[in-house]
Scaffold this active site. Structure first.
Site, PDB file in Angstrom:
ATOM      1  N   TYR A 112       0.828  -1.188  -0.044  1.00  6.79           N
ATOM      2  CA  TYR A 112       0.101   0.050  -0.051  1.00  6.79           C
ATOM      3  C   TYR A 112       0.819   1.240   0.024  1.00  6.79           C
ATOM      4  O   TYR A 112       2.077   1.172   0.457  1.00  6.79           O
ATOM      5  CB  TYR A 112      -0.929  -0.015   1.079  1.00  6.79           C
ATOM      6  CG  TYR A 112      -0.388   0.377   2.628  1.00  6.79           C
ATOM      7  CD1 TYR A 112      -0.350   1.305   3.161  1.00  6.79           C
ATOM      8  CD2 TYR A 112      -0.082  -0.519   3.555  1.00  6.79           C
ATOM      9  CE1 TYR A 112       0.213   1.871   4.212  1.00  6.79           C
ATOM     10  CE2 TYR A 112       0.461  -0.437   4.615  1.00  6.79           C
ATOM     11  CZ  TYR A 112       0.506   0.765   4.960  1.00  6.79           C
ATOM     12  OH  TYR A 112       0.974   1.122   6.282  1.00  6.79           O
ATOM     13  N   HIS A 113       0.216   2.316  -0.302  1.00  4.78           N
ATOM     14  CA  HIS A 113       0.994   3.494  -0.776  1.00  4.78           C
ATOM     15  C   HIS A 113       0.090   4.649  -0.631  1.00  4.78           C
ATOM     16  O   HIS A 113      -1.006   4.536  -1.117  1.00  4.78           O
ATOM     17  CB  HIS A 113       1.841   3.547  -1.834  1.00  4.78           C
ATOM     18  CG  HIS A 113       1.151   3.044  -3.288  1.00  4.78           C
ATOM     19  ND1 HIS A 113       0.709   1.949  -3.281  1.00  4.78           N
ATOM     20  CD2 HIS A 113       0.745   3.800  -4.091  1.00  4.78           C
ATOM     21  CE1 HIS A 113       0.128   1.634  -4.524  1.00  4.78           C
ATOM     22  NE2 HIS A 113      -0.041   2.869  -4.969  1.00  4.78           N
ATOM     23  N   LEU A 114       0.279   5.900  -0.252  1.00  4.99           N
ATOM     24  CA  LEU A 114      -0.325   7.154  -0.255  1.00  4.99           C
ATOM     25  C   LEU A 114      -0.088   8.118  -1.507  1.00  4.99           C
ATOM     26  O   LEU A 114       1.332   8.432  -1.497  1.00  4.99           O
ATOM     27  CB  LEU A 114       0.094   7.670   1.172  1.00  4.99           C
ATOM     28  CG  LEU A 114      -0.860   8.979   1.572  1.00  4.99           C
ATOM     29  CD1 LEU A 114      -2.311   8.765   1.776  1.00  4.99           C
ATOM     30  CD2 LEU A 114      -0.320   9.673   2.857  1.00  4.99           C
TER      31      LEU A 114
END
Ligand SMILES: [Zn+2]
Length: 170
Positions: A121-123
């Site tokens: 996951y990443h923002l």
């Protein structure tokens, strides 16, 4: 500032696969020494920030945990804290360097939700300017990217270098 409307999605879909290392781009960014090749601006033991190779706007960054995890609730508090701390630094630096009028900051989980890399996951941090296209339009085929990635990297990297040594989720 020149505004270019470019069908980046098309070039993304048709880009030759051979010139990029295979595997998870965030895990590669976490371990590769050549930070320019992976567009990695800054790393801490628990989180990293990198340029999006297929940006929606100038300064489109991604912040990810170093740990290869798919969901927020898989993450340890230490990773979560490091991620949001680094996101805050990234937003501050983008504000200083690009003077955007606003930001879109968000995460996609699972391919159905639009995640390009679903298992790490990443923002996304996307600076926005008055008069650019809205975010929903941006998720279609049009992006506004007047600046080369190398130029963005050169502009932002020194700012991140300056926060090295400060307490970032340590
Ligand atoms: Zn990964």
């Amino acid at each position: 500032m020149n505004i270019l409307f470019t069908p980046w999605r098309f070039s993304y879909l048709t880009a030759p696969k051979g010139d990029q290392p295979s595997g998870c781009i965030f895990c590669i960014a976490a371990t590769t020494d050549d930070v320019r090749q992976t567009l990695t601006l800054f790393r801490t033991p628990d989180a990293l920030v990198m340029l999006n190779r297929y940006p929606y706007t100038n300064g489109h960054l991604m912040v990810a945990p170093v740990a290869h995890e798919a969901r927020l609730f898989d993450s340890a508090d230490r990773s979560l804290r490091a991620l949001i701390r680094l996101a805050a630094e990234a937003q501050r630096i983008l504000s200083d360097v690009y003077r955007p009028d606003g930001f879109n900051v968000g995460m996609n989980f699972g391919q159905i939700a639009g995640a390009g890399v679903a298992d790490h996951y990443h923002l996304h941090i996307v600076p926005r300017w008055s008069g650019d296209v809205n975010f929903m339009t941006v998720t279609a085929d049009t992006r506004i990217v007047p600046e080369e990635l190398d130029a963005t990297f050169d502009k932002l990297a020194p700012h991140f270098a300056r926060i090295r040594g400060e307490a970032l989720g340590e």
